[in-house]
Design an enzyme around this catalytic site. Structure first.
Site, PDB file in Angstrom:
ATOM      1  N   GLY A  19      -2.661 -46.701  15.981  1.00 57.88           N
ATOM      2  CA  GLY A  19      -2.888 -46.304  14.601  1.00 57.88           C
ATOM      3  C   GLY A  19      -1.615 -46.293  13.788  1.00 57.88           C
ATOM      4  N   GLY A  20      -0.725 -47.230  14.077  1.00 61.68           N
ATOM      5  CA  GLY A  20       0.610 -47.211  13.481  1.00 61.68           C
ATOM      6  C   GLY A  20       0.746 -47.930  12.165  1.00 61.68           C
ATOM      7  N   GLY A  21      -0.362 -48.343  11.554  1.00 65.35           N
ATOM      8  CA  GLY A  21      -0.274 -49.146  10.344  1.00 65.35           C
ATOM      9  C   GLY A  21      -0.347 -48.386   9.042  1.00 65.35           C
ATOM     10  N   SER A 148      -4.505 -31.891  16.617  1.00 65.31           N
ATOM     11  CA  SER A 148      -4.651 -31.412  15.248  1.00 65.31           C
ATOM     12  C   SER A 148      -4.841 -29.903  15.295  1.00 65.31           C
ATOM     13  CB  SER A 148      -5.873 -32.061  14.584  1.00 65.31           C
ATOM     14  OG  SER A 148      -6.182 -31.429  13.357  1.00 65.31           O
ATOM     15  N   TYR A 161     -15.067 -34.320  15.628  1.00 64.20           N
ATOM     16  CA  TYR A 161     -13.621 -34.554  15.531  1.00 64.20           C
ATOM     17  C   TYR A 161     -12.832 -33.399  16.137  1.00 64.20           C
ATOM     18  CZ  TYR A 161      -9.039 -35.258  13.294  1.00 64.20           C
ATOM     19  OH  TYR A 161      -7.690 -35.423  13.048  1.00 64.20           O
TER      20      TYR A 161
END
Length: 254
Positions: A19-21, A148, A161
């Protein structure tokens, strides 16, 4: 603002970020690139990721974009293998990818639940599984799983989630126990409310943000770059004897 601290032991390390974008992930990709790491990042979004890679090139930095849907474990494994083939065995893995979609309890189907977990929890294990042999062969490494604080504050609007994010803490501790003898450290970071573009577009309101900041000890909005320093610390030898821990980065909200 990127942290000014430099970790010399990270220079030249092979780093893989999921998810590095965009969002926090894009800040992490840039932060590790600025440390002189050989960075590869996996993302499903081509346009945003290519834009990031181009911006880094313009700044004299580099990061290898690998497009994959993390729900496709074969594609995930292939991307991890390509990162290792290009940069050498991955010795820093950052499991950052997530999708914090809101959902009502009554609306959740079995398919929705499974798809949500397939994005928010399952890839953390299988990416770790993919890089662990290379880390062992290299003499050790660091795995950093992004959780989170949402499940810690009883967030009411996304139970699937929050279940996944709580599960990441258990996964972190289990992996730390198993991989510790091979000098692989496994820790988690639990961010508070970070002002990414997505958050601002979908959920940030003046009143909601004001109330949240009032509960923080530090009365400033958290930015994606604020997660870079803690992540670099956990990746580096500065945290050599730290494993199986969860680092809460929430400006003192909890």
């Amino acid at each position: 603002m990127m942290p000014s601290v430099r970790h010399p032991d990270l220079e030249g390390r092979s780093v893989l970020i999921t998810g590095g974008g965009s969002g926090i992930g894009a800040a992490l990709t840039e932060g590790f690139a600025r440390q002189g790491c050989k960075v590869a990042f996996i993302d499903i979004a081509r346009e945003a990721s290519e834009t990031l890679a181009a911006r880094l090139r313009d700044a004299g930095l580099s990061a290898l974009f690998l497009q994959a849907d993390l729900r496709d474990i074969d594609a995930l494994r292939q991307a991890a293998a390509e990162a290792a083939e290009t940069h050498g065995p991955v010795t820093v893995l950052v499991n950052n990818a997530a999708y914090d979609q809101r959902h009502e309890i009554a609306d959740v189907t079995v398919d929705y639940w499974d798809d949500n977990q397939a994005i928010n929890l399952r890839p953390h294990f299988f990416t770790a599984q993919a890089v662990a042999p290379g880390m062992k062969a290299a003499g050790g490494g660091s795995i950093i799983n992004f959780a989170s604080t949402s499940f810690m504050i009883n967030h009411p609007d996304m139970p699937s989630y929050t279940a996944a994010k709580a599960g990441i803490i258990g996964l972190t501790k289990g992996l730390a126990g198993k991989l510790g003898p091979d000098r692989i450290r496994v820790n988690a970071i639990a961010p508070g409310w970070v002002m990414t573009e997505r958050q601002r577009e979908l959920w940030v309101t003046p009143d909601g943000l004001s109330a949240h900041l009032e509960r923080q000890c530090l009365k400033e909005e958290m930015q994606p770059a604020d997660l870079v320093g803690p992540c670099l610390f956990l990746a580096s030898d500065a945290s050599r004897m730290l494993t199986a821990q969860t680092l809460i980065v929430d400006a003192g909200h909890l």
